[in-house]
Design an enzyme around this catalytic site. Sequence first.
Site, PDB file in Angstrom:
ATOM      1  N   TYR A 140       0.937  -1.132  -0.028  1.00  0.00           N
ATOM      2  CA  TYR A 140      -0.008  -0.111   0.038  1.00  0.00           C
ATOM      3  C   TYR A 140       0.822   1.285   0.089  1.00  0.00           C
ATOM      4  CZ  TYR A 140      -4.681  -2.236   1.003  1.00  0.00           C
ATOM      5  OH  TYR A 140      -5.713  -2.790   1.100  1.00  0.00           O
ATOM      6  N   LYS A 151       3.723 -15.156   1.749  1.00  0.00           N
ATOM      7  CA  LYS A 151       3.935 -15.744   0.293  1.00  0.00           C
ATOM      8  C   LYS A 151       5.432 -15.960   0.331  1.00  0.00           C
ATOM      9  CE  LYS A 151       1.986 -17.348  -3.565  1.00  0.00           C
ATOM     10  NZ  LYS A 151       1.400 -18.650  -3.473  1.00  0.00           N
ATOM     11  N   ASP A 162      -2.407 -18.160  -0.182  1.00  0.00           N
ATOM     12  CA  ASP A 162      -3.385 -18.894  -0.842  1.00  0.00           C
ATOM     13  C   ASP A 162      -3.971 -20.055  -0.119  1.00  0.00           C
ATOM     14  OD1 ASP A 162      -1.005 -20.065  -1.032  1.00  0.00           O
ATOM     15  OD2 ASP A 162      -0.889 -20.831  -3.216  1.00  0.00           O
ATOM     16  N   ASP A 177      -5.989  -7.269   4.228  1.00  0.00           N
ATOM     17  CA  ASP A 177      -7.236  -6.613   3.557  1.00  0.00           C
ATOM     18  C   ASP A 177      -8.371  -7.778   3.117  1.00  0.00           C
ATOM     19  OD1 ASP A 177      -8.926  -4.512   2.765  1.00  0.00           O
ATOM     20  OD2 ASP A 177      -8.048  -4.764   0.699  1.00  0.00           O
ATOM     21  N   ASP A 211     -11.741  -9.580   4.843  1.00  0.00           N
ATOM     22  CA  ASP A 211     -13.105  -9.559   4.149  1.00  0.00           C
ATOM     23  C   ASP A 211     -13.658 -11.016   3.968  1.00  0.00           C
ATOM     24  OD1 ASP A 211     -13.146  -6.818   3.451  1.00  0.00           O
ATOM     25  OD2 ASP A 211     -13.887  -7.074   1.604  1.00  0.00           O
TER      26      ASP A 211
HETATM   27  C1  IPM Z   1     -10.352  -1.443   4.476  1.00  0.00           C
HETATM   28  C2  IPM Z   1     -10.573  -1.000   3.180  1.00  0.00           C
HETATM   29  C3  IPM Z   1      -9.281   0.115   2.888  1.00  0.00           C
HETATM   30  C4  IPM Z   1      -7.961  -0.818   2.837  1.00  0.00           C
HETATM   31  C5  IPM Z   1      -9.698   0.915   1.904  1.00  0.00           C
HETATM   32  C6  IPM Z   1     -11.012   1.286   1.626  1.00  0.00           C
HETATM   33  C7  IPM Z   1      -8.390   1.683   1.405  1.00  0.00           C
HETATM   34  O1  IPM Z   1     -10.656  -1.788   2.188  1.00  0.00           O
HETATM   35  O2  IPM Z   1     -10.073  -0.994   5.391  1.00  0.00           O
HETATM   36  O3  IPM Z   1     -10.158  -2.896   4.519  1.00  0.00           O
HETATM   37  O4  IPM Z   1      -8.019  -1.480   1.594  1.00  0.00           O
HETATM   38  O5  IPM Z   1      -7.261  -0.819   3.804  1.00  0.00           O
HETATM   39 MG    MG Z   2     -10.714  -3.899   2.976  1.00  0.00          MG
END
Ligand code: IPM
Ligand code: MG
Length: 355
Positions: free
Chosen positions: A142, A188, A220, A244, A248
């Site tokens: 990032y 990785k 993975d 990240d 999710d």
């Molecule tokens: C998160 C979001 C952010 C990230 C985005 C909105 C920049 O997806 O906080 O997980 O990738 O960190």
């Molecule tokens: Mg995110």
Amino acid sequence: MKSYKIALIKGDGIGPEIVDEAVKVLDAVAAYSGFDLKYEELLMGGCAYDITGDPLPQETISGSLNSDAVLFGAIGGEQWDALPREKRPESGLLRFRKELGVYANLRPAVVYDELINASSLKPEIINGVDLMVVRELIGGIYFGEPKGRDEEKGWNTMVYTRNEIIRIAHHAFKIAMKRDKRVCSVDKANVLDVSQLWRDTVEEVAKEYPDVQLTHMYVDNAAMQLIRDPKQFDVMLTGNIFGDILSDEASMLCGSIGLLPSASIGDKIGVYEPIHGSAPDIAGQGIANPIATISSASMMLRYALGENEAADRIDNAIKRTLKEGYRTQDLAQFDAKEICSTSEIGSIIANYISK
Ligand code: IPM
Ligand code: MG
């Protein structure tokens, strides 16, 4: 009476709606527990760009540093996607994390018994899941240099220094000590040099925590194992982009991304925010699930203010609300007794605080 200063950053999309509900619940618990919360609203994201031309005005940084904690909603939306990258809401958020030095992003995924049917996975796979993703938040791909693009090419660089890895690894091991004492470090290393450094460094830090069992997993495989058998995980330690993605994924073990809170912690001030985004497609309709933000407010009370009893009250009020069958749209199909709006759910949770 104890008094705390909370910076409120509502942001874009559903941000304002969900933060308002968290404030409702915070006010209820403050009144019940006898402390005072003073809020200062600050701008970030697309709304900040529209007003000031900058997605992260200087005032937002100084106001946040001047508070006891930051409660954050969500940022972003299609209307800002065409802006130059540094003007985009997401760039504001990344700069914000960096300025505040919040290197450790804690994303717990806990399955509520009441929502056992809400996950797309079988109940026996997910019952009792209680894991914590510890994601490094201000390094990795990032932020790595060089980065850029021209007509033919786009490039980013995944970089970690030893010190960055040592710092986040200590954080993960300390958290594991208070939990089930297991850390799975995700990388990785079979392909990336930066991951091999990550793995070697985590091994080194682990020597200081002989009671914690350390394992390593390729990312993975980790993505697959999270779905196959999530209960094998206690603390998952990983870098920025892997964290990240995996967080999710972990949210779907719990049934809805609208449930998962997070805390971003560093040496200064902490930021507490839902893991989901600004969901512009449902903004303003009163159907967003505020529970992730309310639960983030609970993390804020616990980690930033040390108000553990008040945090417990919020957690219990959320559980009770779910148990009684109150659901927002995202969870409508799962044992719902009543479908509620964003603000109704907030009021029900606030109401259970004193009961
Ligand atoms: C998160 C979001 C952010 C990230 C985005 C909105 C920049 O997806 O906080 O997980 O990738 O960190
Ligand atoms: Mg995110």
